[in-house]
Scaffold this active site. Structure first.
Site: not given
Length: 334
Positions: A150, A178-179, A232, A32, A12
């Site tokens: 998470y 966000y989806f 979703r 990183n 993203i």
């Protein structure tokens, strides 16, 4: 505006860097390379024709490195993507997730405060809603009844940002939930290409379609959905990236904490995605139904009306675009 993008070479983040550069912003990336690759920087430059992007290969948990980045650059706003994001991994190793995601955010906010940079867009997730009582999901639904570590880290960070604004009303904060982002840039140069075995659906599909993995595992077909597989709200990553540009405009004009769902408002099942991918790309995609993953819920899709009304943003790209653009990226990066 000069914008610091943490995790800016990730899926993203990289697409958002493209949109930022194409809208006249300057970008400083800190990444990183835990789940990204350094050559993405050159691809971003190629797509945009801009070199107004600088990379620091550093960890956001390293507060000294962050301090140096702010010292060397006149940062005006931050978009915070950096963080671990695999649901299943977070269930197996929760401490790693709490330490990485929350410590890095606290360090970032402390350095922002030190340098009087009080504009931030936070990359959150629809998983903060837990298992919603109904769909579509609106921003005023309750949060915090999360189903995996998470999601809990994202919820905790949202609370931290809310408390930060209450303590100092000069902060301007956008929390973007966000989806399910999938797809890739039309150029085929950047897309989702995680290191190791993928945790998300589309990169797994791509590896199977390319013959890199033998088959796709579909986790459960006994959900309360139209075909038994989880539903979703899949959103094209380019649409999602454009939402961040709109959010910058919003937080530049007023203070406060703004929360927006970024989704299409349409629910697609895992099998909907699989079948569309096969049909549109004319490829074979062997799959097997396996056990559910811990922490997954039946269905989640958004009500994106608030983002449309307040940001002037809405998703434009279709499930067909998501599947075709994803495969185009993979074919260019085999």
């Amino acid at each position: 505006m000069k914008i610091l993008v943490t995790g800016g070479l990730g899926f993203i983040g990289s697409h958002t860097c493209v949109e930022l550069l194409e809208n006249g912003h300057e970008v400083v990336v800190v990444d990183n390379l835990n789940n990204s690759k350094k050559d993405v920087l050159d691809k971003i430059k190629k797509i945009t024709g801009s070199d107004k992007i600088k990379l620091y290969v550093e960890d956001v948990k390293n507060i000294k490195a962050l301090d140096n980045i702010f010292k060397e650059n006149n940062i005006e706003c931050v978009i915070h993507f950096a963080g671990y994001k695999a649901v299943g991994e977070s269930v197996k190793n929760p401490i790693m997730y709490y330490e990485n995601n929350i410590v890095s955010t606290i360090n970032l906010l402390n350095v922002m405060k030190k340098y009087n940079v009080k504009k931030i867009i936070f990359s959150s997730t629809a998983t903060v809603y837990g298992e919603p009582k109904s769909c579509p999901v609106s921003e005023n639904f309750s949060t915090g009844n999360t189903t995996n570590p998470y999601a809990t880290t994202k919820y905790m960070i949202e609370r931290i940002l809310d408390d930060l604004y209450k303590s100092d009303n000069e902060w301007s904060i956008a929390i973007l939930r966000y989806f399910n982002p999938i797809g890739a840039h039309k150029s085929g140069l950047i897309g989702e290409n995680p290191n190791g075995i993928p945790n998300n659906l589309m990169p797994y599909i791509l590896k199977v379609a390319a013959g890199e993995l033998p088959k796709l595992n579909i986790f459960g077909n006994d959900y309360n959905t139209h075909d038994g597989t989880g539903v979703r709200d899949y959103i094209h990553v380019v649409d999602l990236a454009k939402g961040h540009v709109k959010a910058i405009e919003k937080i530049s004009s007023e203070n406060g904490v703004k929360v927006y769902n970024l989704g299409t408002g349409i629910g697609y099942s895992v099998l909907d995605i699989v079948n569309t991918f096969i049909e549109k790309n004319k490829v074979e995609l062997p799959y097997e139904i396996t056990d559910r993953r811990p922490g997954d819920v039946d269905e989640v899709f958004s009500n994106p009306t608030k983002a449309k009304n307040e940001l002037g943003w809405e998703a434009k790209l279709s499930i067909d675009d998501m599947c075709v653009d994803s495969w185009n990226f993979k074919k260019n990066n085999i």
